[in-house]
Structures are given as structure tokens and as C-alpha cells.
Design a protein around this motif. Sequence first.
Motif, short mmCIF file in Angstrom:
data_model
loop_
_atom_site.label_atom_id
_atom_site.label_comp_id
_atom_site.label_asym_id
_atom_site.label_seq_id
_atom_site.Cartn_x
_atom_site.Cartn_y
_atom_site.Cartn_z
N ASN A 101 0.82 -1.22 0.00
CA ASN A 101 0.00 0.00 0.00
C ASN A 101 0.85 1.26 0.00
O ASN A 101 0.47 2.26 -0.61
CB ASN A 101 -0.96 -0.01 1.19
CG ASN A 101 -2.08 -1.00 1.01
OD1 ASN A 101 -2.38 -1.43 -0.10
ND2 ASN A 101 -2.72 -1.37 2.10
N GLN A 102 2.01 1.24 0.66
CA GLN A 102 2.91 2.39 0.62
C GLN A 102 3.45 2.59 -0.80
O GLN A 102 3.57 3.72 -1.27
CB GLN A 102 4.04 2.22 1.62
CG GLN A 102 3.63 2.41 3.05
CD GLN A 102 4.73 2.11 4.07
OE1 GLN A 102 5.73 1.46 3.74
NE2 GLN A 102 4.52 2.57 5.29
N ALA A 103 3.76 1.49 -1.48
CA ALA A 103 4.24 1.58 -2.86
C ALA A 103 3.14 2.12 -3.77
O ALA A 103 3.41 2.96 -4.65
CB ALA A 103 4.72 0.21 -3.34
N ARG A 104 1.90 1.67 -3.58
CA ARG A 104 0.78 2.19 -4.39
C ARG A 104 0.59 3.68 -4.15
O ARG A 104 0.34 4.43 -5.09
CB ARG A 104 -0.52 1.44 -4.04
CG ARG A 104 -0.61 0.10 -4.66
CD ARG A 104 -1.95 -0.58 -4.57
NE ARG A 104 -2.92 -0.07 -3.63
CZ ARG A 104 -3.98 -0.74 -3.22
NH1 ARG A 104 -4.20 -1.94 -3.67
NH2 ARG A 104 -4.83 -0.21 -2.38
N LYS A 105 0.71 4.09 -2.90
CA LYS A 105 0.57 5.51 -2.58
C LYS A 105 1.67 6.32 -3.26
O LYS A 105 1.41 7.39 -3.80
CB LYS A 105 0.61 5.69 -1.05
CG LYS A 105 0.37 7.10 -0.60
CD LYS A 105 0.36 7.19 0.92
CE LYS A 105 0.15 8.60 1.40
NZ LYS A 105 0.18 8.69 2.87
N ALA A 106 2.90 5.80 -3.24
CA ALA A 106 4.01 6.50 -3.89
C ALA A 106 3.79 6.57 -5.40
O ALA A 106 4.07 7.61 -6.03
CB ALA A 106 5.32 5.78 -3.57
N ALA A 166 3.43 9.96 -7.59
CA ALA A 166 4.28 10.20 -8.76
C ALA A 166 3.43 10.47 -10.00
O ALA A 166 3.75 11.37 -10.79
CB ALA A 166 5.20 9.01 -9.00
N ALA A 167 2.35 9.73 -10.15
CA ALA A 167 1.46 9.94 -11.30
C ALA A 167 0.79 11.31 -11.22
O ALA A 167 0.67 12.01 -12.23
CB ALA A 167 0.40 8.84 -11.36
N ALA A 218 1.28 14.27 -13.88
CA ALA A 218 0.12 14.85 -14.55
C ALA A 218 0.06 16.35 -14.34
O ALA A 218 -0.30 17.10 -15.24
CB ALA A 218 -1.17 14.20 -14.04
N SER A 219 0.44 16.82 -13.15
CA SER A 219 0.39 18.26 -12.89
C SER A 219 1.45 19.00 -13.69
O SER A 219 1.30 20.18 -13.97
CB SER A 219 0.56 18.55 -11.39
OG SER A 219 1.89 18.30 -10.98
N LYS A 220 2.52 18.30 -14.07
CA LYS A 220 3.58 18.91 -14.87
C LYS A 220 3.36 18.67 -16.36
O LYS A 220 4.17 19.08 -17.17
CB LYS A 220 4.93 18.36 -14.44
CG LYS A 220 5.32 18.79 -13.04
CD LYS A 220 6.65 18.21 -12.66
CE LYS A 220 7.01 18.64 -11.26
NZ LYS A 220 8.28 18.07 -10.82
N ALA A 230 1.50 3.50 -16.45
CA ALA A 230 0.42 2.66 -15.90
C ALA A 230 0.91 1.97 -14.64
O ALA A 230 2.09 1.68 -14.49
CB ALA A 230 -0.01 1.62 -16.92
N ASP A 231 -0.02 1.70 -13.72
CA ASP A 231 0.30 0.96 -12.51
C ASP A 231 0.66 -0.46 -12.89
O ASP A 231 0.21 -1.00 -13.89
CB ASP A 231 -0.90 0.93 -11.56
CG ASP A 231 -1.22 2.30 -10.99
OD1 ASP A 231 -0.34 3.18 -11.08
OD2 ASP A 231 -2.33 2.48 -10.47
N THR A 232 1.43 -1.10 -12.02
CA THR A 232 1.83 -2.47 -12.31
C THR A 232 0.66 -3.43 -12.21
O THR A 232 0.62 -4.44 -12.88
CB THR A 232 2.93 -2.93 -11.33
OG1 THR A 232 2.45 -2.75 -9.99
CG2 THR A 232 4.20 -2.14 -11.54
N ASP A 233 -0.34 -3.10 -11.39
CA ASP A 233 -1.51 -3.98 -11.26
C ASP A 233 -2.60 -3.63 -12.26
O ASP A 233 -3.64 -4.27 -12.29
CB ASP A 233 -2.06 -3.97 -9.84
CG ASP A 233 -2.58 -2.60 -9.42
OD1 ASP A 233 -2.39 -1.63 -10.17
OD2 ASP A 233 -3.19 -2.52 -8.33
#
Length: 187
Positions: free
Chosen positions: A77-82, A86-87, A91-93, A99-102
Motif C-alpha cells: 500500500n505504501q508503494a501504491r501511494k508512492a 508520482a502519477a 500529470a500536474s507537470k 500505468a500501474d503495475t496492477d
Amino acid sequence: MVVASSNPHNKEMQIRRRISNIFNKREEDFPSLKEYNDYLEEVEDMIFKLIEGIDVQAIEEKITNYQQENAEQIMINQARKAEDLAAAMAASKGLPVQADTDGSSQAGFVAGAQGQYAPTVAGGQPRPTGMAPQPVPLAGGLDMHGYALDDEEMMRLQAERGGRAGGWSIELSKKRALEEAFASIWI
């Protein structure tokens, strides 16, 4: 572990940050909304008790046990949050989003490299990987109306038509220029 701080607001923020890094399950991790809400309520109760100093030893033991039993899920869950962070930053830049790994989809629209928006697929379906699809130029150097892009006369005509569509006319421009010129003579 109780965080000691002179400022009660800082203490609360430190406790919330610590607990949210450990108890970081999401709604999709639960079979029902009720179970997810019960989980959130339990987490908030622990945070409140830690802030107020109520039954701290028992809460700390509960946190330690939860960390040991769910270490792998916490890291996932920490990796998903990171990845989500990052996404969102990309996107803001205006950078392409990986794509997510899952294959899960979190965003509704993602800004592409040139400012276009490419919809992502919602509902747990995989979204495309890599760059968002870009528009394909029409053959022969034509614009969307079929006019040649390199033809100077056509470009002038398009600019004039665009100006008229916005309420501008060449006569209006000439009249204003003359009025401003004569107004400056009398000053």
C-alpha cells in the motif's frame, strides 16, 4: 511510541502521519463499504486515544501486532501511494503517466505531453501504457478544414475569418488607428 511535542497540533499531525503510514488500507481492500468504514473508525479511535494519552500502552501493542501481521500489505500500500503521488506529480507537470503495475486506474483524465487530455479507463480495467495517443496529422499538410497550411493567402484568409468570428474587422482596426493618430496630434 508516543510523540512528545510542545505544540499539540504538531503532536496530532505526527501521530496521524505515523498511523496512516501503518494503517493504509483502501476501500478496494475491503469486501464492503461498511467494513471499510469500521476500519476507518477503529483507526480514528486509536489516533484519538494516542493524542489524548488514553490507554497508550495497549494501543502501541495493537499497532506493533498489526505491523508484524500485515507487513507485506503495508509495504504494498505504501508503494501504491508512492505511485499515485508520482502519477499526480507527472500529470500536474503535463508529463505522460505510466500505468500501474496492477493495471488499476486512479485518475479520470491525464494531461499529455502537449497539453491534450487523454481519458483513462475507469472501473479497474487496464489503462494504456506509455504516452497517451496523440492526434494524427492529416495527409498533405492540410489543416482540419482541408486548407493547405503552407499557402500564405489561405493563412491570411483564415486569420481574417477568425477575427471576424470574434467581432473584429479590418475597418474597425483602421478607424481606431486613425482616431488614435488624430487624438495624439491635438495633445
